[in-house]
Design a protein around this motif. Structure first.
Motif, PDB file in Angstrom:
ATOM      1  N   ILE A 524       0.894  -1.151   0.000  1.00  0.00           N
ATOM      2  CA  ILE A 524       0.000   0.000   0.000  1.00  0.00           C
ATOM      3  C   ILE A 524       0.936   1.205   0.000  1.00  0.00           C
ATOM      4  N   TRP A 525       1.009   1.881  -1.128  1.00  0.00           N
ATOM      5  CA  TRP A 525       1.935   3.003  -1.276  1.00  0.00           C
ATOM      6  C   TRP A 525       1.410   4.200  -0.477  1.00  0.00           C
ATOM      7  N   LEU A 526       2.230   4.745   0.387  1.00  0.00           N
ATOM      8  CA  LEU A 526       1.820   5.855   1.245  1.00  0.00           C
ATOM      9  C   LEU A 526       2.626   7.109   0.931  1.00  0.00           C
ATOM     10  N   PRO A 527       2.114   8.283   1.311  1.00  0.00           N
ATOM     11  CA  PRO A 527       2.837   9.531   1.027  1.00  0.00           C
ATOM     12  C   PRO A 527       4.204   9.578   1.703  1.00  0.00           C
ATOM     13  N   THR A 528       5.106  10.338   1.101  1.00  0.00           N
ATOM     14  CA  THR A 528       6.438  10.568   1.672  1.00  0.00           C
ATOM     15  C   THR A 528       6.464  11.961   2.283  1.00  0.00           C
ATOM     16  N   PRO A 529       6.656  12.063   3.602  1.00  0.00           N
ATOM     17  CA  PRO A 529       6.583  13.377   4.254  1.00  0.00           C
ATOM     18  C   PRO A 529       7.869  14.188   4.104  1.00  0.00           C
ATOM     19  N   TYR A 530       7.736  15.467   4.325  1.00  0.00           N
ATOM     20  CA  TYR A 530       8.911  16.327   4.484  1.00  0.00           C
ATOM     21  C   TYR A 530       9.350  16.239   5.940  1.00  0.00           C
ATOM     22  N   ALA A 531      10.637  16.372   6.162  1.00  0.00           N
ATOM     23  CA  ALA A 531      11.184  16.356   7.514  1.00  0.00           C
ATOM     24  C   ALA A 531      11.947  17.649   7.745  1.00  0.00           C
ATOM     25  N   PHE A 532      12.087  18.009   9.001  1.00  0.00           N
ATOM     26  CA  PHE A 532      12.724  19.264   9.370  1.00  0.00           C
ATOM     27  C   PHE A 532      13.829  19.011  10.389  1.00  0.00           C
ATOM     28  N   ALA A 533      14.852  19.830  10.323  1.00  0.00           N
ATOM     29  CA  ALA A 533      15.912  19.827  11.328  1.00  0.00           C
ATOM     30  C   ALA A 533      15.999  21.230  11.907  1.00  0.00           C
ATOM     31  N   ALA A 534      16.378  21.315  13.183  1.00  0.00           N
ATOM     32  CA  ALA A 534      16.539  22.615  13.828  1.00  0.00           C
ATOM     33  C   ALA A 534      17.761  22.578  14.736  1.00  0.00           C
ATOM     34  N   TRP A 535      18.419  23.731  14.864  1.00  0.00           N
ATOM     35  CA  TRP A 535      19.599  23.818  15.710  1.00  0.00           C
ATOM     36  C   TRP A 535      19.727  25.233  16.267  1.00  0.00           C
ATOM     37  N   TRP A 536      20.409  25.332  17.400  1.00  0.00           N
ATOM     38  CA  TRP A 536      20.611  26.616  18.040  1.00  0.00           C
ATOM     39  C   TRP A 536      21.683  27.430  17.323  1.00  0.00           C
ATOM     40  N   PRO A 537      21.627  28.757  17.399  1.00  0.00           N
ATOM     41  CA  PRO A 537      22.576  29.597  16.652  1.00  0.00           C
ATOM     42  C   PRO A 537      24.040  29.387  17.033  1.00  0.00           C
ATOM     43  N   TRP A 538      24.290  28.829  18.221  1.00  0.00           N
ATOM     44  CA  TRP A 538      25.686  28.604  18.607  1.00  0.00           C
ATOM     45  C   TRP A 538      26.303  27.393  17.902  1.00  0.00           C
ATOM     46  N   VAL A 539      25.489  26.620  17.188  1.00  0.00           N
ATOM     47  CA  VAL A 539      26.012  25.515  16.382  1.00  0.00           C
ATOM     48  C   VAL A 539      26.499  26.092  15.056  1.00  0.00           C
ATOM     49  N   LYS A 540      27.792  26.057  14.831  1.00  0.00           N
ATOM     50  CA  LYS A 540      28.395  26.706  13.676  1.00  0.00           C
ATOM     51  C   LYS A 540      28.909  25.687  12.654  1.00  0.00           C
ATOM     52  N   ASN A 541      29.021  26.162  11.425  1.00  0.00           N
ATOM     53  CA  ASN A 541      29.537  25.356  10.318  1.00  0.00           C
ATOM     54  C   ASN A 541      28.607  24.196   9.993  1.00  0.00           C
ATOM     55  N   TYR A 542      27.316  24.493  10.001  1.00  0.00           N
ATOM     56  CA  TYR A 542      26.292  23.469   9.806  1.00  0.00           C
ATOM     57  C   TYR A 542      25.061  24.108   9.188  1.00  0.00           C
ATOM     58  N   ALA A 543      24.384  23.350   8.285  1.00  0.00           N
ATOM     59  CA  ALA A 543      23.168  23.873   7.665  1.00  0.00           C
ATOM     60  C   ALA A 543      22.157  22.773   7.383  1.00  0.00           C
ATOM     61  N   GLY A 544      22.160  21.738   8.219  1.00  0.00           N
ATOM     62  CA  GLY A 544      21.170  20.676   8.055  1.00  0.00           C
ATOM     63  C   GLY A 544      21.669  19.459   7.316  1.00  0.00           C
ATOM     64  N   GLU A 545      22.979  19.367   7.051  1.00  0.00           N
ATOM     65  CA  GLU A 545      23.516  18.185   6.382  1.00  0.00           C
ATOM     66  C   GLU A 545      23.316  16.948   7.258  1.00  0.00           C
ATOM     67  N   LEU A 546      23.096  15.801   6.617  1.00  0.00           N
ATOM     68  CA  LEU A 546      22.808  14.563   7.365  1.00  0.00           C
ATOM     69  C   LEU A 546      23.796  13.438   7.105  1.00  0.00           C
ATOM     70  N   ASN A 547      24.213  13.278   5.852  1.00  0.00           N
ATOM     71  CA  ASN A 547      24.998  12.099   5.493  1.00  0.00           C
ATOM     72  C   ASN A 547      26.076  12.428   4.474  1.00  0.00           C
ATOM     73  N   VAL A 548      27.220  11.764   4.609  1.00  0.00           N
ATOM     74  CA  VAL A 548      28.272  11.876   3.589  1.00  0.00           C
ATOM     75  C   VAL A 548      28.579  10.499   3.006  1.00  0.00           C
ATOM     76  N   GLY A 549      27.612   9.618   3.073  1.00  0.00           N
ATOM     77  CA  GLY A 549      27.755   8.274   2.544  1.00  0.00           C
ATOM     78  C   GLY A 549      26.436   7.584   2.746  1.00  0.00           C
ATOM     79  N   SER A 550      26.448   6.483   3.452  1.00  0.00           N
ATOM     80  CA  SER A 550      25.218   5.737   3.708  1.00  0.00           C
ATOM     81  C   SER A 550      24.878   5.860   5.184  1.00  0.00           C
ATOM     82  N   LEU A 551      24.004   6.828   5.493  1.00  0.00           N
ATOM     83  CA  LEU A 551      23.610   7.140   6.871  1.00  0.00           C
ATOM     84  C   LEU A 551      24.831   7.400   7.748  1.00  0.00           C
TER      85      LEU A 551
END
Length: 572
Positions: A524-551
């Motif tokens: 039963i094919w179901l919708p694919t949702p959008y996901a969100f990431a959030a971080w505090w301003p003191w976290v630097k050199n980051y913009a929501g990246e998740l993976n540089v390979g396989s998870l």
């Protein structure tokens, strides 16, 4: 020819769209003057899998989550090139799970690599001076060599848990010298790069760790930016910086030794509300996966947070066991698809933040993905709500009064815990009764991998990459084939795709395969949702990246620093 140039793969409109979206939500900061990084502090992370503890530390177990937990210390031959990220003005958001276009790749343990056509092989030249740190009671500090790569591959290949046929294209691997590894092929495989260099099952593990016990977290040790120094099941993974790590990060034209933080901690919290509260109160610095229904509330209560948005790389579906009545009848499977109002699920359950059709192919895979309106009518029909036709098909199949079946799902998924009762309610409208069975993750996964799961199985599965997405789920005998789908024509066409070096021809094969499989409705094919990431301003050199390979996020975390002064100013 170099691996990164192989086949001249198209980058895809989806990557550019994703890059633009990320730039608008925070990536545009790449244009600002570079800040000088700070060393020290602890990065507290609610990862995209924050409800799940580590499932294994040993690559020999062939566990899908291994890279996510061990990628801080175990490295691979190739990784994503974060210098090409949107944050740095590049094209790649690095949010897909296991697809690295050639332009997004860099050597990690390998300095360079070459595919040789005659004899068919690939040659990896390793970086010199990459060191394993000392691990008391396990190993002394020493240099990584080609023998480590050969040992790791042969051990992976010997595992009884190996995905069937995964390494069959490799004849043998040899250490030509201390820093040269050669994989000799029996035949071409379109995934040779992914399977050998940056996939789910390609980390390099020293023999000393295996001798000491590779699944004991106290023994693990690799060449990566962090060392695992504590693990509390169901609570946290603690990683401490590797003082002899080889890599650097260039900021403002200057190269800096990494990692920047002294410690990095994964927090495991089973409850979605509790993890959101941890972000709100600054107990975690970043949260990688936030349900769309909580985004507005968090934005209002904590307006300082920075955000990114992505289309999930996990497809949701109910697998219907095609080896079990009544789901051996395609009419029944199609009927259940038409009984579910998928557009209403998008509007109500996902508050409009989902795509009706984005699995098994991901929209970012230009050339492989065909939008719903381009699919044949038999496939398009499954995404329209038509309970009257569903009842008609059930009657034709011999079930005019419906039937009952068991549907298992993982209690670890907040999304599926809320979605499952909605599916039950829709199916009841056409006379089909689904009995829900929530399960703990270990039992849930084991049921599927041993083929003892129920006739209905609600799950999420990674898109992975264009070839694996079809192979793992719909080729006969594969471990991650929860519908037990088996069609000799699909098997043959998939084998043909793997042997095809011309990517345009491979795209055509996979487009046709996808359309045929969707119409056969093993899920039963179901919708694919959008996901969100959030971080505090003191976290630097980051913009929501998740993976540089396989998870594998380790190199991303290694490049983040904490602005300690800003954190104090904000009262944390």
């Amino acid at each position: 020819m170099r691996f990164r140039d192989l086949g001249k793969r198209r980058l895809g409109k989806g990557w550019l769209a994703g890059a633009l979206a990320l730039a608008l939500s925070g990536g545009a900061a790449a244009q600002a003057p570079a800040e000088k990084p700070q060393y020290g502090g602890t990065l507290e992370v609610g990862t995209m899998f924050y409800t799940l503890s580590a499932l294994s530390w040993d690559p020999h177990d062939w566990n899908w989550k291994l890279n996510h937990d061990t990628g801080q210390f175990y490295e691979q031959l190739v990784a994503g090139d974060l210098d090409k990220s949107v944050r740095k003005g590049g094209k790649y958001p690095f949010t897909i799970d296991a697809f690295l276009p050639p332009g997004a790749q860099r050597g990690e343990l390998a300095e360079k690599w070459e595919l040789v056509q005659n004899p068919l092989s690939v040659v990896f030249t390793l970086r010199k001076g990459v060191m394993f740190p000392a691990k008391p009671g396990v190993m002394q500090e020493r240099e990584l060599t080609a023998e480590d790569v050969v040992f790791s591959f042969n051990r992976l290949r010997s595992s009884p848990k190996m995905v069937p046929t995964y390494f069959d294209f490799v004849d043998r691997v040899e250490a030509r010298d201390k820093h040269t590894v050669v994989y000799h092929f029996k035949e071409y495989n379109a995934e040779w790069d992914y399977r050998l260099a940056w996939g789910f099952y390609s980390v390099v593990t020293p023999k000393e760790v295996v001798d000491a016990g590779a699944n004991n977290w106290k023994n693990v040790n690799g060449t990566g930016p962090f060392m695992l120094t504590d693990f509390v099941q169901g609570n946290s993974n603690t990683y401490t910086k590797n003082p002899i790590y080889w890599d650097k990060e260039t900021i403002g034209g200057q190269a800096y030794k990494i990692p920047f933080v002294d410690k990095m901690i994964y927090r495991t919290i089973r409850d979605e509300a509790t993890m959101n509260a941890a972000l709100r109160t600054g107990k975690v610095d970043m949260l990688e996966s936030i349900n769309v229904r909580h985004v507005d509330e968090l934005k209002k209560s904590v307006p300082q947070l920075k955000w990114s948005k992505r289309l999930s790389f996990l497809g949701s579906f109910v697998a219907l066991r095609t080896d079990t009545k009544p789901f051996d009848d395609v009419r029944v499977r199609r009927a259940l698809n038409m009984a579910i109002n998928k557009k209403e699920i998008i509007a109500a359950h996902y508050v409009g933040q989902a795509e009706l059709y984005a699995y098994p192919m991901h929209p970012d895979w230009s050339g492989y993905f065909e939008p719903l309106d381009k699919l044949p009518p038999a496939a398009r029909e499954l995404f329209e709500y038509d309970p009257a036709k569903a009842k008609k098909l059930l009657a034709e199949a011999g079930y005019p009064k419906g039937f009952s079946f068991k549907m298992q799902y993982c209690a670890c998924s907040p999304d599926h815990t809320e979605l499952a009762p909605l599916l039950v309610a829709y199916l009841e409208q056409v006379g089909v009764k689904a009995e829900l069975q929530p399960m703990e993750y270990a039992a849930f996964l084991s049921a599927m991998t041993t083929k003892k799961h129920a006739a209905g199985y609600l799950m999420s599965s990674s898109h992975t990459n264009p070839t694996t997405s079809i192979r793992k789920s719909f080729v006969s005998g594969q471990t991650w084939n929860p519908s037990i789908y088996a069609d000799p024509k699909v098997d043959d066409r998939m084998a043909e795709a793997y042997l095809t070096q011309d990517e345009e021809k491979r795209m055509e094969i996979l487009r046709e395969l996808t359309a045929d499989i969707v119409a056969q409705a093993p899920y039963i094919w179901l919708p694919t949702p959008y996901a969100f990431a959030a971080w505090w301003p003191w976290v630097k050199n980051y913009a929501g990246e998740l993976n540089v390979g396989s998870l594998r996020p380790g190199p991303i975390y290694a490049r983040i620093w904490i602005d300690q002064e800003l954190k104090k100013k904000m009262g944390y």
